[in-house]
Design a protein around this motif. Structure first.
Motif, PDB file in Angstrom:
ATOM      1  N   ALA A   1      12.624   2.925   3.816  1.00 29.58           N
ATOM      2  CA  ALA A   1      13.756   3.770   3.422  1.00 29.58           C
ATOM      3  C   ALA A   1      13.644   4.087   1.933  1.00 29.58           C
ATOM      4  CB  ALA A   1      15.067   3.056   3.725  1.00 29.58           C
ATOM      5  N   LEU A   2      13.277   5.321   1.622  1.00 28.92           N
ATOM      6  CA  LEU A   2      13.094   5.722   0.231  1.00 28.92           C
ATOM      7  C   LEU A   2      14.423   6.070  -0.421  1.00 28.92           C
ATOM      8  CD1 LEU A   2       9.946   8.011   0.479  1.00 28.92           C
ATOM      9  CD2 LEU A   2      10.066   5.656  -0.294  1.00 28.92           C
ATOM     10  N   ALA A   3      14.515   5.767  -1.695  1.00 27.15           N
ATOM     11  CA  ALA A   3      15.694   6.127  -2.484  1.00 27.15           C
ATOM     12  C   ALA A   3      15.211   6.778  -3.776  1.00 27.15           C
ATOM     13  CB  ALA A   3      16.521   4.888  -2.798  1.00 27.15           C
ATOM     14  N   TYR A   4      16.078   7.546  -4.387  1.00 31.15           N
ATOM     15  CA  TYR A   4      15.740   8.167  -5.665  1.00 31.15           C
ATOM     16  C   TYR A   4      15.969   7.168  -6.788  1.00 31.15           C
ATOM     17  CZ  TYR A   4      15.549  12.577  -3.207  1.00 31.15           C
ATOM     18  OH  TYR A   4      15.216  13.578  -2.341  1.00 31.15           O
ATOM     19  N   ARG A   5      15.028   7.132  -7.721  1.00 28.08           N
ATOM     20  CA  ARG A   5      15.152   6.244  -8.871  1.00 28.08           C
ATOM     21  C   ARG A   5      16.104   6.883  -9.880  1.00 28.08           C
ATOM     22  NH1 ARG A   5      11.744   2.297 -10.024  1.00 28.08           N
ATOM     23  NH2 ARG A   5       9.882   3.198  -9.114  1.00 28.08           N
ATOM     24  N   VAL A   6      17.013   6.067 -10.400  1.00 23.92           N
ATOM     25  CA  VAL A   6      17.956   6.554 -11.413  1.00 23.92           C
ATOM     26  C   VAL A   6      17.324   6.344 -12.780  1.00 23.92           C
ATOM     27  CG1 VAL A   6      20.254   6.268 -12.403  1.00 23.92           C
ATOM     28  CG2 VAL A   6      19.910   5.960  -9.943  1.00 23.92           C
ATOM     29  N   PRO A   7      17.095   7.429 -13.539  1.00 26.64           N
ATOM     30  CA  PRO A   7      16.420   7.296 -14.830  1.00 26.64           C
ATOM     31  C   PRO A   7      17.346   6.726 -15.909  1.00 26.64           C
ATOM     32  CG  PRO A   7      17.041   9.563 -14.482  1.00 26.64           C
ATOM     33  CD  PRO A   7      17.398   8.820 -13.227  1.00 26.64           C
TER      34      PRO A   7
ATOM     35  N   GLU B   1       0.839  -1.206   0.000  1.00 24.22           N
ATOM     36  CA  GLU B   1       0.000   0.000   0.000  1.00 24.22           C
ATOM     37  C   GLU B   1       0.877   1.260   0.000  1.00 24.22           C
ATOM     38  OE1 GLU B   1      -3.427   2.179   2.709  1.00 24.22           O
ATOM     39  OE2 GLU B   1      -2.553   0.303   3.400  1.00 24.22           O
ATOM     40  N   LYS B   2       1.909   1.272   0.834  1.00 22.62           N
ATOM     41  CA  LYS B   2       2.815   2.426   0.876  1.00 22.62           C
ATOM     42  C   LYS B   2       3.520   2.606  -0.464  1.00 22.62           C
ATOM     43  CE  LYS B   2       3.591   2.192   5.811  1.00 22.62           C
ATOM     44  NZ  LYS B   2       4.498   1.850   6.907  1.00 22.62           N
ATOM     45  N   ARG B   3       3.924   1.489  -1.075  1.00 19.69           N
ATOM     46  CA  ARG B   3       4.622   1.577  -2.358  1.00 19.69           C
ATOM     47  C   ARG B   3       3.686   2.117  -3.439  1.00 19.69           C
ATOM     48  NH1 ARG B   3       7.139  -2.395  -6.494  1.00 19.69           N
ATOM     49  NH2 ARG B   3       8.767  -1.036  -7.319  1.00 19.69           N
ATOM     50  N   ASN B   4       2.424   1.696  -3.424  1.00 17.21           N
ATOM     51  CA  ASN B   4       1.459   2.228  -4.401  1.00 17.21           C
ATOM     52  C   ASN B   4       1.303   3.736  -4.254  1.00 17.21           C
ATOM     53  OD1 ASN B   4       0.763   0.182  -6.110  1.00 17.21           O
ATOM     54  ND2 ASN B   4      -1.185  -0.286  -5.134  1.00 17.21           N
ATOM     55  N   GLU B   5       1.286   4.225  -3.024  1.00 17.81           N
ATOM     56  CA  GLU B   5       1.174   5.674  -2.801  1.00 17.81           C
ATOM     57  C   GLU B   5       2.382   6.409  -3.390  1.00 17.81           C
ATOM     58  OE1 GLU B   5       0.728   6.200   1.401  1.00 17.81           O
ATOM     59  OE2 GLU B   5      -1.225   5.214   1.437  1.00 17.81           O
ATOM     60  N   ILE B   6       3.564   5.851  -3.190  1.00 15.53           N
ATOM     61  CA  ILE B   6       4.791   6.473  -3.704  1.00 15.53           C
ATOM     62  C   ILE B   6       4.810   6.451  -5.224  1.00 15.53           C
ATOM     63  CG2 ILE B   6       7.306   6.200  -3.826  1.00 15.53           C
ATOM     64  CD1 ILE B   6       7.032   5.059  -0.887  1.00 15.53           C
ATOM     65  N   LEU B   7       4.453   5.311  -5.813  1.00 19.47           N
ATOM     66  CA  LEU B   7       4.436   5.200  -7.275  1.00 19.47           C
ATOM     67  C   LEU B   7       3.372   6.108  -7.883  1.00 19.47           C
ATOM     68  CD1 LEU B   7       4.940   1.335  -7.573  1.00 19.47           C
ATOM     69  CD2 LEU B   7       6.635   3.122  -8.045  1.00 19.47           C
ATOM     70  N   ALA B   8       2.225   6.218  -7.236  1.00 19.87           N
ATOM     71  CA  ALA B   8       1.170   7.115  -7.721  1.00 19.87           C
ATOM     72  C   ALA B   8       1.640   8.564  -7.668  1.00 19.87           C
ATOM     73  CB  ALA B   8      -0.098   6.936  -6.894  1.00 19.87           C
ATOM     74  N   SER B   9       2.383   8.908  -6.633  1.00 16.30           N
ATOM     75  CA  SER B   9       2.936  10.259  -6.535  1.00 16.30           C
ATOM     76  C   SER B   9       3.925  10.520  -7.671  1.00 16.30           C
ATOM     77  CB  SER B   9       3.629  10.448  -5.187  1.00 16.30           C
ATOM     78  OG  SER B   9       4.286  11.685  -5.134  1.00 16.30           O
TER      79      SER B   9
ATOM     80  N   LYS C   1      11.928  14.426  -8.472  1.00 18.13           N
ATOM     81  CA  LYS C   1      12.772  13.230  -8.444  1.00 18.13           C
ATOM     82  C   LYS C   1      11.926  12.026  -8.043  1.00 18.13           C
ATOM     83  CE  LYS C   1      16.256  15.930  -9.181  1.00 18.13           C
ATOM     84  NZ  LYS C   1      16.350  16.393 -10.528  1.00 18.13           N
ATOM     85  N   ALA C   2      11.845  11.032  -8.933  1.00 16.24           N
ATOM     86  CA  ALA C   2      11.071   9.822  -8.665  1.00 16.24           C
ATOM     87  C   ALA C   2      11.710   9.050  -7.515  1.00 16.24           C
ATOM     88  CB  ALA C   2      11.012   8.950  -9.913  1.00 16.24           C
ATOM     89  N   ARG C   3      10.844   8.495  -6.635  1.00 17.91           N
ATOM     90  CA  ARG C   3      11.334   7.747  -5.478  1.00 17.91           C
ATOM     91  C   ARG C   3      10.693   6.375  -5.450  1.00 17.91           C
ATOM     92  NH1 ARG C   3      12.291  11.426  -0.437  1.00 17.91           N
ATOM     93  NH2 ARG C   3      13.874   9.848  -0.189  1.00 17.91           N
TER      94      ARG C   3
END
Length: 118
Positions: free
Chosen positions: A65-71, A20-28, A39-41
Motif C-alpha cells: 500500500a503506497l502512500a505519498y511522502r510528506v516533504p 526489492e519493491k521498496r528499492n524500486e519505489i525509492l529509485a523512482s 509526488k514521492a511515494r
C-alpha cells in the motif's frame, strides 16, 4: 510438529521481496527529483511485512500500500522529492536488503547441513 522448508524461510523471503519493491519505489523517487509536480511515494515496510507474513497471507505477491511522502521543505514546482531523504532511505534499505540476504543464505546453508547430517 514438523516445520516445512518454506515455513522456515518465509519471513526472510517476504522481507527480501518487499525490500526489492521498496528499492524500486525509492529509485523512482530519486530519478524524478527534478520532475515538476512529481509526488514521492513510499510504504511502511514493517506493516507490509506483517501483512505478508500474517496468518492466511496469500498476499505475498500483492503490491504494498503506497502512500505519498510528506516533504519537510516544499518545492516551488510541486515536486515532493527531497533528494537527501530519498538517498538516505535508499542506502538504508539496500543495506537491510543485503543483511536479509546474508541471513537467508546462512539459514539455507544451515538447513542443508542438517539434511546432509553434517
Amino acid at each position: 510438529m514438523t516445520v516445512s522448508f518454506s515455513d522456515s524461510i518465509a519471513l526472510h523471503a517476504n522481507a527480501l521481496s518487499l525490500r526489492e519493491k521498496r528499492n524500486e519505489i525509492l529509485a523512482s523517487n530519486i530519478a524524478n527529483a527534478a520532475t515538476p509536480n512529481f509526488k514521492a511515494r513510499d510504504f511502511d515496510f514493517e506493516a507490509e511485512l506483517a501483512r505478508a507474513s500474517g496468518p492466511g497471507s496469500a498476499a505475498t505477491g500483492a503490491e504494498p500500500a503506497l502512500a505519498y511522502r510528506v516533504p519537510v521543505n516544499t518545492s516551488l514546482d510541486g515536486n515532493t522529492v527531497e533528494l537527501s531523504v530519498e538517498q538516505m532511505e535508499f542506502s538504508e534499505n539496500t543495506l537491510r536488503y543485503q543483511t536479509s540476504l546474508s541471513f537467508l543464505n546462512r539459514r539455507i546453508s544451515g538447513l542443508l547441513s542438517a539434511i546432509k547430517g553434517e
